[in-house]
Design an enzyme around this catalytic site. Structure first.
Site, PDB file in Angstrom:
ATOM      1  N   LYS A  45       0.834  -1.215   0.000  1.00 46.39           N
ATOM      2  CA  LYS A  45       0.000   0.000   0.000  1.00 46.39           C
ATOM      3  C   LYS A  45       0.866   1.262   0.000  1.00 46.39           C
ATOM      4  CE  LYS A  45      -0.029  -0.483   4.943  1.00 46.39           C
ATOM      5  NZ  LYS A  45      -0.639  -1.154   6.062  1.00 46.39           N
ATOM      6  N   ARG A 143      -9.954  -0.438  15.091  1.00 45.80           N
ATOM      7  CA  ARG A 143      -9.917   0.254  13.806  1.00 45.80           C
ATOM      8  C   ARG A 143     -11.007  -0.321  12.907  1.00 45.80           C
ATOM      9  NH1 ARG A 143      -4.291   0.643  10.423  1.00 45.80           N
ATOM     10  NH2 ARG A 143      -4.653  -1.588  10.133  1.00 45.80           N
ATOM     11  N   HIS A 172      -4.934  -7.748  13.506  1.00 42.94           N
ATOM     12  CA  HIS A 172      -3.796  -6.837  13.350  1.00 42.94           C
ATOM     13  C   HIS A 172      -3.307  -6.390  14.722  1.00 42.94           C
ATOM     14  CE1 HIS A 172      -1.214  -4.233  11.069  1.00 42.94           C
ATOM     15  NE2 HIS A 172      -1.745  -3.114  11.510  1.00 42.94           N
ATOM     16  N   ARG A 227       2.363 -10.816   7.339  1.00 36.50           N
ATOM     17  CA  ARG A 227       2.165  -9.634   6.484  1.00 36.50           C
ATOM     18  C   ARG A 227       3.185  -8.539   6.793  1.00 36.50           C
ATOM     19  NH1 ARG A 227      -2.935 -10.000   9.087  1.00 36.50           N
ATOM     20  NH2 ARG A 227      -2.427  -7.956   9.979  1.00 36.50           N
ATOM     21  N   TYR A 271      13.155  31.993   2.238  1.00 35.71           N
ATOM     22  CA  TYR A 271      11.959  32.699   2.708  1.00 35.71           C
ATOM     23  C   TYR A 271      12.049  32.985   4.203  1.00 35.71           C
ATOM     24  CZ  TYR A 271       9.558  31.348  -1.626  1.00 35.71           C
ATOM     25  OH  TYR A 271       9.185  31.178  -2.932  1.00 35.71           O
ATOM     26  N   MET A 319       9.274  25.017  -1.895  1.00 35.70           N
ATOM     27  CA  MET A 319       8.474  23.977  -2.538  1.00 35.70           C
ATOM     28  C   MET A 319       9.315  23.066  -3.432  1.00 35.70           C
ATOM     29  SD  MET A 319       5.043  24.432  -4.822  1.00 35.70           S
ATOM     30  CE  MET A 319       4.128  25.318  -3.578  1.00 35.70           C
ATOM     31  N   ASP A 320      10.295  23.661  -4.127  1.00 38.06           N
ATOM     32  CA  ASP A 320      11.040  22.898  -5.138  1.00 38.06           C
ATOM     33  C   ASP A 320      12.541  22.820  -4.880  1.00 38.06           C
ATOM     34  OD1 ASP A 320       8.532  23.061  -6.618  1.00 38.06           O
ATOM     35  OD2 ASP A 320       9.154  25.142  -6.981  1.00 38.06           O
TER      36      ASP A 320
HETATM   37  C1  LIG Z   1       0.266  -1.937   6.623  1.00 33.36           C
HETATM   38  C2  LIG Z   1      -0.187  -3.220   7.183  1.00 33.36           C
HETATM   39  C3  LIG Z   1       0.742  -4.242   7.410  1.00 33.36           C
HETATM   40  C4  LIG Z   1       2.230  -4.057   7.255  1.00 33.36           C
HETATM   41  O1  LIG Z   1       2.754  -3.349   8.378  1.00 33.36           O
HETATM   42  P1  LIG Z   1       4.331  -3.226   8.612  1.00 33.36           P
HETATM   43  O2  LIG Z   1       4.440  -2.635   9.962  1.00 33.36           O
HETATM   44  O3  LIG Z   1       4.871  -2.327   7.542  1.00 33.36           O
HETATM   45  O4  LIG Z   1       4.900  -4.585   8.508  1.00 33.36           O
HETATM   46  C5  LIG Z   1       0.238  -5.473   7.819  1.00 33.36           C
HETATM   47  N1  LIG Z   1      -1.087  -5.663   8.015  1.00 33.36           N
HETATM   48  C6  LIG Z   1      -2.002  -4.686   7.816  1.00 33.36           C
HETATM   49  C7  LIG Z   1      -3.440  -4.957   8.061  1.00 33.36           C
HETATM   50  C8  LIG Z   1      -1.575  -3.435   7.403  1.00 33.36           C
HETATM   51  O5  LIG Z   1      -2.478  -2.458   7.246  1.00 33.36           O
END
Ligand SMILES: *Cc1c(COP(=O)(O)O)cnc(C)c1O
Length: 378
Positions: A45, A143, A172, A227, A271, A319-320
């Site tokens: 993501k 969440r 999670h 994950r 600035y 900004m740049d």
């Molecule tokens: C983003 C996310 C992860 C990965 O988290 P890390 O801390 O980068 O390993 C795993 N599970 C869920 C549901 C997430 O949203």
């Protein structure tokens, strides 16, 4: 080593370098930790934490990754359009108007409440569709996800509706970065107790719980799939066991010096003149700014590396572009500047930058936008 630049990107004086060799090494270290039979889901993501969604997704196909995770439908579609064929799980809560596209792009998605389940069931009935889903259980993050006490009932409901192929069940962690906090163990216990209850016994399910810190600190939480994402990009939680210390970052932010001038004593820089030179000095300009995602909070705080030496950012970041005081050192227009990463024996670490910005490494990585091209070391 070959450097592959996106052929579509014109020459640009700033770039992010992604070392895919190091990334694969990180992945293989985590793979040896989880073992061959545990599935490896890589969350990609937020543009793969700034590393490039589709490039990392494609690299994952040859790196022994079994699954990809995304937050949103659009990220899943981008991966499918790039030809990524791995199973993809949308981790975020889904919305009614996304259901048909989730199915059309062969994305697995999360059922996190009875309400969402009924929306999906109704759409599938209307359009004669089937879908692959994971049931999300909230074990203490507050969440998304159904409470553990109602998970069994929702699971029983899903089983009664033809359209659902229930692929997995997950939760999670909220506090696993601090393994000394007993809460993570409570989450593991709650999830395992649920999984041991009768409704979940007879049904084959991919059970998953652990993100990066969970994967490293809690082997008992590996279950059928992990994950981890941040750790694959080389950032270890504090207190990681020594056998992970070969894991290293694969992200560098670099630029070329775009301008040089000698500035007299007593001159205000940028600035607001938040920095005033104490003596005559050499000031160089770097063509990166907050418009690229380089935090303005680094004004008068951050440093860069040029010719293997560390120099301070002076004045407010624009900004740049922004300015650096190189004192009496020789620096030329076109010299390579490291904003994040290594040069010679010096390093500007991501955690240094995050600390100066009063945030966490995740946020710094996600802020770099598409104005900075990514270059991949394959
Ligand atoms: C983003 C996310 C992860 C990965 O988290 P890390 O801390 O980068 O390993 C795993 N599970 C869920 C549901 C997430 O949203």
């Amino acid at each position: 080593m070959t450097l592959l630049q996106r052929s579509s990107s014109p020459a640009h004086p700033a770039w992010i370098e992604v070392d895919l060799q190091q990334w694969r090494k990180n992945v293989s270290i985590i793979r040896s930790h989880i073992g061959g039979s545990c599935l490896f889901c890589l969350p990609v993501k937020a543009n793969a934490y700034g590393h490039g969604l589709c490039e990392i997704g494609k690299a994952a196909m040859n790196a022994g990754i079994d699954y990809l995770g995304v937050a949103h439908l659009q990220e899943g579609i981008a991966l499918r359009n790039a030809g990524v064929q791995l199973p993809i799980l949308v981790l975020g809560a889904i919305h009614e108007d996304q259901i048909l596209e989730l199915i059309r792009f062969n994305l697995e998605f999360t059922i996190s409440s009875r309400f969402k389940a009924e929306l999906v069931a109704e759409k599938c009935r209307q359009f004669s569709q089937k879908c692959r889903v994971h049931l999300e259980v909230d074990t203490g993050m507050q969440r998304t996800g159904v409470r553990a006490v109602t998970a069994s009932a929702l699971f029983e409901y899903l089983k009664t509706v033809q359209c659902f192929e229930i692929v997995g069940i997950y939760s999670h962690f909220a506090t696993a970065e601090k393994p000394e906090d007993p809460f993570a163990r409570q989450q593991i216990a709650l999830f395992k107790t649920l999984l041991a209850s009768p409704p979940f016994q007879k049904h084959p399910l991919i059970r998953h719980l652990a993100h990066s810190a969970g994967t490293l600190f809690f082997p008992e939480a590996h279950l059928d799939m992990v994950r981890p994402s941040l750790v694959t990009f080389g950032y270890l939680p504090k207190g990681s066991p020594p056998h992970f210390h070969q894991i290293a970052p694969c992200f560098s932010l670099k630029a070329k010096v775009s301008y040089f001038k000698v500035v007299h004593a007593g001159e205000g820089i940028s600035y607001g003149h938040s920095h005033v030179t104490k003596k005559q000095t050499r000031i160089v300009t770097i063509p990166v700014g907050y418009g690229d995602g380089f935090r303005r909070a680094l004004s008068n705080k951050g440093s860069v590396l040029i010719r293997g030496r560390r120099f301070p950012i002076v004045g407010n970041i624009c900004m740049d572009q922004f300015m650096v005081d190189v004192g009496d050192q020789e620096v030329y227009v076109g010299d390579e500047v490291v904003l994040i990463g290594k040069q010679g024996n010096e390093e500007i670490s991501l955690s240094e930058v995050a600390t100066l910005c009063d945030t966490i490494p995740y946020e710094i990585l996600c802020l770099f936008n598409e104005r900075i091209p990514r270059i991949y070391k394959t």
